[in-house]
Write a protein that holds these residues in place. Structure first.
Motif, PDB file in Angstrom:
ATOM      1  N   MET B   1     -49.506  11.568  -7.816  1.00 51.27           N
ATOM      2  CA  MET B   1     -48.768  10.965  -8.923  1.00 51.27           C
ATOM      3  C   MET B   1     -47.699  10.025  -8.361  1.00 51.27           C
ATOM      4  O   MET B   1     -46.817  10.466  -7.634  1.00 51.27           O
ATOM      5  N   GLU B   2     -47.812   8.787  -8.712  1.00 47.31           N
ATOM      6  CA  GLU B   2     -46.847   7.838  -8.174  1.00 47.31           C
ATOM      7  C   GLU B   2     -46.545   6.731  -9.185  1.00 47.31           C
ATOM      8  O   GLU B   2     -47.249   6.591 -10.186  1.00 47.31           O
ATOM      9  N   THR B   3     -45.498   5.985  -8.886  1.00 43.32           N
ATOM     10  CA  THR B   3     -45.119   4.891  -9.789  1.00 43.32           C
ATOM     11  C   THR B   3     -46.022   3.687  -9.525  1.00 43.32           C
ATOM     12  O   THR B   3     -46.691   3.613  -8.493  1.00 43.32           O
ATOM     13  N   SER B   4     -46.005   2.738 -10.463  1.00 46.86           N
ATOM     14  CA  SER B   4     -46.911   1.589 -10.373  1.00 46.86           C
ATOM     15  C   SER B   4     -46.161   0.330  -9.943  1.00 46.86           C
ATOM     16  O   SER B   4     -45.277  -0.148 -10.668  1.00 46.86           O
ATOM     17  N   LEU B   5     -46.549  -0.159  -8.776  1.00 47.03           N
ATOM     18  CA  LEU B   5     -45.907  -1.383  -8.292  1.00 47.03           C
ATOM     19  C   LEU B   5     -46.084  -2.527  -9.290  1.00 47.03           C
ATOM     20  O   LEU B   5     -45.164  -3.313  -9.507  1.00 47.03           O
ATOM     21  N   GLU B   6     -47.239  -2.604  -9.902  1.00 38.50           N
ATOM     22  CA  GLU B   6     -47.504  -3.718 -10.829  1.00 38.50           C
ATOM     23  C   GLU B   6     -46.589  -3.655 -12.052  1.00 38.50           C
ATOM     24  O   GLU B   6     -46.076  -4.666 -12.512  1.00 38.50           O
ATOM     25  N   LYS B 202     -34.273  -1.702   9.558  1.00 36.76           N
ATOM     26  CA  LYS B 202     -35.680  -1.523   9.154  1.00 36.76           C
ATOM     27  C   LYS B 202     -35.942  -0.142   8.551  1.00 36.76           C
ATOM     28  O   LYS B 202     -36.892   0.544   8.912  1.00 36.76           O
ATOM     29  N   LYS B 203     -35.060   0.270   7.644  1.00 37.82           N
ATOM     30  CA  LYS B 203     -35.252   1.522   6.915  1.00 37.82           C
ATOM     31  C   LYS B 203     -35.580   1.185   5.458  1.00 37.82           C
ATOM     32  O   LYS B 203     -35.061   0.220   4.901  1.00 37.82           O
ATOM     33  N   THR B 204     -36.442   1.991   4.830  1.00 40.37           N
ATOM     34  CA  THR B 204     -36.854   1.724   3.450  1.00 40.37           C
ATOM     35  C   THR B 204     -35.848   2.263   2.433  1.00 40.37           C
ATOM     36  O   THR B 204     -35.658   1.694   1.360  1.00 40.37           O
ATOM     37  N   ILE B 205     -35.199   3.384   2.798  1.00 37.79           N
ATOM     38  CA  ILE B 205     -34.353   4.095   1.833  1.00 37.79           C
ATOM     39  C   ILE B 205     -32.966   4.360   2.414  1.00 37.79           C
ATOM     40  O   ILE B 205     -32.837   4.719   3.591  1.00 37.79           O
ATOM     41  N   GLU B 341     -32.909  13.917   0.148  1.00 38.17           N
ATOM     42  CA  GLU B 341     -33.344  13.841   1.544  1.00 38.17           C
ATOM     43  C   GLU B 341     -34.658  14.603   1.750  1.00 38.17           C
ATOM     44  O   GLU B 341     -35.579  14.104   2.411  1.00 38.17           O
ATOM     45  N   THR B 342     -34.760  15.815   1.175  1.00 40.34           N
ATOM     46  CA  THR B 342     -35.991  16.600   1.288  1.00 40.34           C
ATOM     47  C   THR B 342     -37.166  15.830   0.684  1.00 40.34           C
ATOM     48  O   THR B 342     -38.254  15.738   1.274  1.00 40.34           O
ATOM     49  N   ALA B 343     -36.920  15.230  -0.480  1.00 44.82           N
ATOM     50  CA  ALA B 343     -37.986  14.474  -1.145  1.00 44.82           C
ATOM     51  C   ALA B 343     -38.412  13.271  -0.294  1.00 44.82           C
ATOM     52  O   ALA B 343     -39.608  12.970  -0.179  1.00 44.82           O
ATOM     53  N   ALA B 344     -37.450  12.605   0.331  1.00 44.00           N
ATOM     54  CA  ALA B 344     -37.761  11.443   1.173  1.00 44.00           C
ATOM     55  C   ALA B 344     -38.631  11.867   2.359  1.00 44.00           C
ATOM     56  O   ALA B 344     -39.583  11.171   2.733  1.00 44.00           O
ATOM     57  N   LYS B 396     -40.778   0.163  -5.192  1.00 49.21           N
ATOM     58  CA  LYS B 396     -41.723   1.226  -5.557  1.00 49.21           C
ATOM     59  C   LYS B 396     -41.446   2.504  -4.742  1.00 49.21           C
ATOM     60  O   LYS B 396     -41.452   3.612  -5.283  1.00 49.21           O
ATOM     61  N   ALA B 397     -41.152   2.357  -3.449  1.00 54.18           N
ATOM     62  CA  ALA B 397     -40.829   3.535  -2.632  1.00 54.18           C
ATOM     63  C   ALA B 397     -39.596   4.228  -3.198  1.00 54.18           C
ATOM     64  O   ALA B 397     -39.546   5.462  -3.304  1.00 54.18           O
ATOM     65  N   GLY B 398     -38.609   3.436  -3.591  1.00 54.04           N
ATOM     66  CA  GLY B 398     -37.402   3.995  -4.197  1.00 54.04           C
ATOM     67  C   GLY B 398     -37.717   4.704  -5.506  1.00 54.04           C
ATOM     68  O   GLY B 398     -37.165   5.773  -5.807  1.00 54.04           O
TER      69      GLY B 398
END
Lengths: 411, 411
Positions: B1-6, B202-205, B341-344, B396-398
């Motif tokens: 289950m994930e969010t939609s980039l589009e 170069k970190k995403t979050i 943090e755990t979720a990341a 989207k990662a966020g």
């Protein structure tokens, strides 16, 4: 035979009422309603003295008191009646009223010198409309032609040429009315000092030896805008830091490499976007450097440019330096300076031989004739502000000196 | 289950078209036509998800996705949709679109947590209208009452209270709609970093530990205007020199007495009369100092004030220092930080635990509930500018991290 303090006071007060900003100093831009009123007042005075009046294409007024030899070169004296925004009532006006008053004295005493004496009122000395100082005297002395008048424009984009036409003048004829070589024997301008030297040294008169040259630059540092809270100091490309460091070193630069007469001023600064919590992306400021000695300007500018480049590199910002204005230093005529000095001694006036840091219309005349300038004190050196002041007694002393000098030159 | 980039891209692009300055970044002030259009777009989305929508007296929008236990405290997530002048399309919008997207995912997967999840859109975060940042969240959390809303006003002198009424709201009821203690279990805000740290490393979050405190001062040096050419350096009382020296030492002050996290910015400067050939009579500038460690602000401000006084004396000018804004440093809730943090880690995202130099609406919520913040990178750290950018993959990662965190807190 002397000038009348009461008439001088009355003329200056009268002119000060032709003012677009009552209560906030005097504002009388060239070609404004107030300028028209001031011109009408003066033309009325000239008429009562039977002067020959001519007005050129941009509004420079010349009012001639005929000498015995109408072919002899004239002695000219005068100044300007336009002001800066919220300026004072003496800058320019002192010299125009002084010229009027000495001709009045000649007229009432029926003195007729050999050379004609001409009162001159230069248009647009301050550059308040078209951001070009001394545009009137530049036109009268041939430095500006029709093309130049079409190029310089006011904040609405209307050229000086068009504004002059709307004022009822014929700027297309301006080049025909230029002063010709040999036409003028000497030009003497009475002016308030606009600096604090005479007031500081308690002298009534300044006799000007030289007018300072000047160069004005705009320095623009360009970096990167970013949020003031989220950008660590080591990641910034901050043009404000570079600009502040350069500006803070101006006094040091002058002390290190300038002459004793070099002055430098940062009078204008623009910051973009100019928001408290945003690191600016652009900071631009002006540097105005002046000196009667060209070496002072040359050395200060070279050192200034070096430091600008150093700060740009240190702060990782781009930089551009543009020269936006310049004028050469001018030595006034030794013979005229001597005539003024002798007259001052004869009148028992305290005086100082000094330089002018400001440029004046007379400087434009220096290529065409012998020029002299008489300064009277500015209280606390204030000028271009509502508080601008010169005691009327000092203006009268300046007028008496002007009278004696002009009579000697025109005799 | 994930969010939609589009869908995320589509929402952000759609909102960016409600814009008063096309071609010059995004400008969408609260209570403008563009704000109305953006609100209508979002309310349409909320309607399609059957959310319970309420709007308070200043326009803060809350849209509730009902949990199994409608009496349990809610989990709130959201941000703001107003922008600065010529800002970017991600600041604020990322967190609103993220909140919308995670509720969409819950809705389409028919996930019904125990606690209700509420999307919140705070009004007037940027302070673009009334020069008071976070005015909407201050009203919603009880920091601003009706009197405050009547006091703060826009450049036309119209108060936020009156502008809200003109927008069709009922600001007289604003105090009744305040969030009550115990009403919210946690508040999570997704936001672009607005700084360059994540992009640089170069970190995403970014997982925010603390929000920096801040103090903003206006320093006004007052000297004497005078002609730039006629006033010798030794007779000047020049506020520009004093200001430049102080500003040029800000970085030095931070290095000498600040912590490693103290930042200081001079973002705004005003010079009067701001004319190249006139020595200024007044130079005023802002100093914005921030740190998560109050000792950094305290020490930097003390040293700054000392140097301001020194420079004023050295340049014979008067000085005034006024505090115009301040905010306390806020530690975010350790439990929420741990959950994020755990979720990341579970999502395999690269992350950095960091501080926020900017204040956000969430900080206003910290007295009422546990608060967490998720940052996504700002390319080159640019924000509040048209070039503001975050890759949609990072948003989207966020959003995926926001989804996992909210579901865990609401379950």
């Amino acid at each position: 035979m002397e000038t009348s303090l009461e008439r001088i006071r009355k003329d200056i007060e009268a002119l000060s009422h032709f003012n677009a900003t009552p209560g906030c100093g005097v504002t009388r831009f060239s070609y404004s309603k107030e300028d028209r009123q001031a011109r009408d007042y003066l033309l009325e005075q000239f008429k009562s003295l039977d002067l020959d009046v001519s007005i050129d294409g941009v509004g420079n007024i010349r009012a001639r008191y005929l000498g015995k030899d109408s072919d002899a070169p004239i002695v000219m004296t005068g100044s300007h009646i336009d002001t800066v925004l919220n300026g004072g009532k003496f800058d320019g006006v002192a010299g125009v009223v002084g010229a009027l008053e000495i001709v009045r004295v000649m007229h009432e005493n029926d003195i007729r010198p050999t050379h004609s004496v001409e009162i001159v009122i230069f248009t647009e000395e301050e550059g308040s409309n078209f951001y070009s100082t001394m545009a009137g005297s530049k036109a009268l002395t041939g430095k500006y032609g029709i093309d130049d008048l079409k190029k310089i424009s006011n904040e609405n984009g209307v050229s000086m040429f068009d504004v002059a036409r709307q004022f009822g003048l014929t700027p297309e004829n301006v080049e025909e009315h230029r002063i010709r070589p040999g036409e003028v024997k000497a030009m003497i301008e009475l002016h308030v000092e606009q600096g604090a030297v005479l007031d500081d040294e308690k002298k009534t008169i300044g006799i000007v030896n030289a007018i300072a040259g000047m160069k004005t630059f705009v320095v623009t540092f360009t970096g990167k805008s970013n949020h003031a809270g989220t950008t660590p100091m080591y990641l910034r490309e901050n043009p404000m830091s570079a600009a502040a460091q350069v500006i803070s070193e101006v006094e040091d630069i002058l002390q290190q490499v300038g002459t004793h007469s070099t002055v430098g001023t940062v009078g204008k600064i623009i910051c973009v976007p100019n928001v408290p919590n945003v690191i600016p992306n652009k900071v631009a400021f002006t540097l105005d450097v002046r000196d009667v000695d060209p070496r002072g300007i040359r050395a200060a500018v070279a050192e200034f440019k070096k430091r600008v480049a150093d700060k740009a590199a240190a702060h990782k910002v781009e930089v551009d330096i543009s020269l936006i204005a310049q004028g050469q230093a001018i030595q006034l005529a030794g013979t005229v300076v001597g005539t003024i000095e002798t007259a001052a001694q004869e009148l028992g006036l305290t005086y100082k031989k000094m330089n002018s840091g400001a440029v004046h219309d007379s400087a434009m005349m220096a290529e065409l004739t012998d020029v002299g300038m008489i300064f009277v004190p500015s209280v606390a050196g204030r000028s271009h502000v509502p508080e601008e002041n010169t005691p009327f007694e000092d203006i009268k002393a300046g007028c008496d000196l002007l009278l004696k000098t002009v009579l000697r030159l025109a005799r």
